[in-house]
Design a protein around this motif. Structure first.
Motif, PDB file in Angstrom:
ATOM      1  N   GLU A 147      35.610  28.003  42.700  1.00 20.28           N
ATOM      2  CA  GLU A 147      35.921  28.855  43.579  1.00 20.28           C
ATOM      3  C   GLU A 147      37.617  29.000  44.006  1.00 20.28           C
ATOM      4  N   ARG A 148      38.003  27.657  44.121  1.00 20.87           N
ATOM      5  CA  ARG A 148      39.581  27.737  44.152  1.00 20.87           C
ATOM      6  C   ARG A 148      40.321  28.119  43.427  1.00 20.87           C
ATOM      7  N   LEU A 149      40.096  28.064  42.028  1.00 19.56           N
ATOM      8  CA  LEU A 149      40.708  28.678  40.907  1.00 19.56           C
ATOM      9  C   LEU A 149      40.606  30.065  40.932  1.00 19.56           C
ATOM     10  N   MET A 150      39.238  30.401  41.147  1.00 23.31           N
ATOM     11  CA  MET A 150      38.994  31.841  41.094  1.00 23.31           C
ATOM     12  C   MET A 150      39.696  32.753  42.224  1.00 23.31           C
ATOM     13  N   ARG A 151      39.729  32.004  43.341  1.00 22.40           N
ATOM     14  CA  ARG A 151      40.500  32.663  44.264  1.00 22.40           C
ATOM     15  C   ARG A 151      41.927  32.947  43.997  1.00 22.40           C
ATOM     16  N   ARG A 152      42.647  32.046  43.555  1.00 16.39           N
ATOM     17  CA  ARG A 152      43.894  32.263  42.794  1.00 16.39           C
ATOM     18  C   ARG A 152      44.140  33.334  41.907  1.00 16.39           C
ATOM     19  N   PHE A 153      43.252  33.186  41.081  1.00 17.30           N
ATOM     20  CA  PHE A 153      43.124  34.277  39.862  1.00 17.30           C
ATOM     21  C   PHE A 153      42.891  35.486  40.359  1.00 17.30           C
ATOM     22  N   LEU A 154      41.979  35.956  41.122  1.00 17.42           N
ATOM     23  CA  LEU A 154      41.781  37.097  41.500  1.00 17.42           C
ATOM     24  C   LEU A 154      42.674  37.799  42.535  1.00 17.42           C
ATOM     25  N   SER A 155      43.609  36.871  43.072  1.00 18.74           N
ATOM     26  CA  SER A 155      44.504  37.333  43.877  1.00 18.74           C
ATOM     27  C   SER A 155      45.627  37.938  43.303  1.00 18.74           C
ATOM     28  N   ARG A 156      45.815  37.558  41.989  1.00 15.34           N
ATOM     29  CA  ARG A 156      47.104  37.676  41.080  1.00 15.34           C
ATOM     30  C   ARG A 156      46.726  39.028  40.235  1.00 15.34           C
ATOM     31  N   VAL A 157      45.568  39.824  40.066  1.00 19.66           N
ATOM     32  CA  VAL A 157      45.597  40.864  39.493  1.00 19.66           C
ATOM     33  C   VAL A 157      45.627  42.195  40.437  1.00 19.66           C
ATOM     34  N   ASP A 158      45.624  43.079  39.666  1.00 19.87           N
ATOM     35  CA  ASP A 158      45.571  44.492  40.278  1.00 19.87           C
ATOM     36  C   ASP A 158      44.201  44.954  40.777  1.00 19.87           C
ATOM     37  N   ALA A 159      43.422  44.759  39.675  1.00 20.93           N
ATOM     38  CA  ALA A 159      42.042  45.182  39.781  1.00 20.93           C
ATOM     39  C   ALA A 159      41.177  44.414  39.041  1.00 20.93           C
TER      40      ALA A 159
END
Length: 624
Positions: A147-159
């Motif tokens: 979950e921590r990795l996915m939070r970081r990833f999803l916060s860095r993309v536009d959509a």
């Protein structure tokens, strides 16, 4: 951009697995590159020479180079390697020159590579837009830190693009800002169905694919032991100790001679012959996100037994072309298997297996990506500037009273009804044929259940609901920024409904001549009762080719009838219109050679008045 692709709408880097990496995600990524390229984009598929370490994937990770599961995409490079961080950074610098990066997410352990790539790609003055295509937001079997990795990833993309509403909820809960749901389009390995030998007996079930705990095969074997008759083939790689457990369950005396194992990866060339020896695709998963196996089964004439999880309720009509059971419900599964012991039940379910539409879902999927790829359109921004008093001109130059109406609509437009693409019934298609009163009644009732304003007749509701579905599924970026030109007239509910859900359509009289800048519109609509007359087709197609931006939609209705009815089209006429549209760069969303032609011919056969139209066709095109 290369000279041969100078007219492409976007320069796109699709970053994800492809051949020789095996599996559904790699097949989907490859097909996506093909379809984006066919839509007129300049596409490079940026892939991995090795995607992840063997400890994360205990089976074989690749297929032989000369045995691709689908046609490889020609412009493919493979600079990425999971164990070489410099390759992540170099690749990011390379794709920084693109307009759009479609980043295919596979598992959380690859997120560090994606983040490094994104930092290198988006650090410039004019960074590309990044859309994450996420098959599973979290893995079926999660690990600490996912979950921590996915939070970081999803916060860095536009959509973010996902395939089910449930996955959209997970992505939103992990911090994703703009999330869009688009059903997983078919990307079927194995080619056409193989010849089936005659068979009349209890159902022969097949479970195809990697054998993992969440696929519920242990529960299926326990239920099968209590339902005499049906047999089961388990075909695929078995992970870990699960194979031993399944063989122990298959040793139950009640299952003697009824369970067989075909262990190992099933190559694409062997899929069709395997499915031709079976009657039912078994998908009794305990959990799921999106899978194409139900569609694969239907494409090969199989019924489907599935749990009501993930995309299966969308793909299977319970009691019609398959059976759905609650996940983990042992008694319900025994009851379903008992029904499948009856050859007549199996035959009825198989005969109802739908013809798979291979083109329409991909057109909608590409449209969803294009909508997410776009920043707020310049023309929408111009409308907002004009509302606020900014003197810069609108890109759409209309007659005085119409232009004033545009400004009024833009100022007044507010989302009043929360309506997402997934809220619309699955049977509402952008392209369809109305031949039965009951279908018009169903459309009217669906519109009312969605809370849409009560306007127009039931036939007008049928036309407008399909038009609204096309806009929401293909051209909406989630912010209702699509610029819509509606020439359906005041009797159609389409414009009213579009406003009710947050759009600001420009409404003009049917057939009104407009001075429109090239590639300035997202949608043009001409819907019942303002059906397109046969004599108007050429002009309308020419206007759409001029005014629509790449990926834009032309949504129309045509009266179907004999040549004795002025303005109507026959089945042959519709094919001629499609050829004309194709020459104009407009591609039909839907498969005319499938159910649509059958519907038109049925309507023609049941016509009782040779002086009247016998049906209504709603045809939706997408500009290349």
């Amino acid at each position: 951009m290369s000279p041969g692709l100078a007219a492409a709408a976007l320069r796109i880097a699709v970053v994800g697995p492809t051949h020789p990496i095996k599996g559904g995600v790699a097949v989907h990524t490859t097909e996506l590159a093909h379809h984006l390229n066919a839509a007129g984009h300049d596409v490079t598929l940026v892939s991995w020479s090795q995607l992840y370490p063997a400890r994360l994937y205990p089976g074989e990770t690749t297929v032989p180079l000369d045995q691709p599961e689908v046609t490889p995409y020609a412009r493919t490079v493979r600079p990425l390697h999971w164990a070489k961080p410099l390759s992540w950074r170099r690749t990011g610098k390379h794709v920084a020159a693109y307009d759009l990066i479609v980043l295919v997410h596979v598992i959380p352990q690859i997120v560090p590579a994606h983040l490094t790539l994104l930092r290198a790609a988006t650090g410039g003055a004019h960074p590309p837009r990044v859309v994450a295509l996420v098959h599973n937001v979290l893995p079926h079997e999660t690990r600490p830190g996912d979950e921590r990795l996915m939070r970081r990833f999803l916060s860095r993309v536009d959509a973010v693009l996902v395939h089910t509403r449930q996955q959209a909820n997970v992505a939103t809960s992990l911090g994703a800002d703009l999330v869009r749901v688009a059903p997983l389009p078919p990307h079927l390995p194995g080619g056409p169905p193989a010849r089936r030998e005659p068979y009349a007996g209890p159902a022969r079930l097949v479970a195809l694919g990697i054998v993992r705990p969440y696929k519920g095969l242990d529960g299926l074997l326990r239920a099968l032991a209590e339902a005499p008759g049906p047999t089961l083939t388990i075909a695929g790689e078995v992970w870990g100790d699960l194979g031993e457990e399944l063989r122990e369950l298959a040793g139950d005396p009640r299952l003697a001679g009824r369970v067989s194992f075909q262990e190992g990866y099933v190559p694409a060339a062997e899929i069709a012959p395997l499915l031709a020896c079976h009657d039912v695709m078994a998908l009794t998963y305990t959990s799921a996100t999106a899978s194409q196996n139900a569609i694969l089964g239907h494409a090969h004439g199989l019924a489907v037994l599935a749990s009501a999880v993930g995309s299966f309720p969308h793909d299977v009509s319970d009691g019609v072309d398959g059976l759905l059971v609650r996940p983990g419900d042992h008694d319900a599964l025994v009851a379903a298997l008992t029904r499948l012991a009856d050859p007549e039940v199996v035959a009825r379910l198989r005969e109802a297996a739908p013809e798979v539409n291979l083109s329409g879902p991909w057109a909608e999927y590409v449209g969803a990506l294009e909508a997410l790829a776009a920043a707020p359109p310049a023309d929408t921004e111009a409308v907002r500037r004009a509302v606020s008093g900014d003197p810069r001109p609108l890109p759409l130059r209309l007659a005085g009273q119409v232009r004033d109406g545009v400004l009024g609509l833009a100022a007044a437009a507010r989302p009043r009804i929360e309506l997402a693409p997934g809220d619309l019934p699955d049977w509402v298609h952008p392209t369809d044929v109305l031949a039965l009163d009951v279908d018009a009644d169903a459309a009217r009732d669906a519109a009312r259940s969605l809370g849409l304003p009560r306007r127009g007749s039931r036939v007008e509701a049928w036309a407008a609901l399909g038009g609204l579905a096309a806009v929401l599924r293909v051209r909406d970026d989630g912010q209702r920024s699509a610029l819509i030109l509606d020439g359906s007239g005041g009797a159609s509910p389409f414009g009213t409904w579009a406003k009710a859900v947050g759009f600001a359509p420009v409404e003009v009289d049917p057939g009104e001549e407009l001075d429109v800048e090239p590639q300035s519109l997202d949608v043009m609509a001409r819907l019942h009762p303002a059906d397109v007359d046969a004599e108007d087709v050429s002009d309308l197609l020419g206007q759409a080719a001029w005014a629509l931006r790449p990926g834009g939609l032309l949504i129309t209705t045509f009266a179907l009838g004999p040549s004795t009815v002025p303005g109507s089209l026959s089945v042959a006429d519709v094919r001629a219109v499609l050829a004309h549209a194709d020459n104009a760069g407009l591609r039909l969303i839907g498969d005319l050679d499938g159910d649509l032609t059958a519907k038109m011919r049925r309507a023609q056969q049941h016509a009782y008045d040779p002086r009247a139209a016998y049906g209504l066709a709603r045809l939706t095109w997408r500009r290349r």
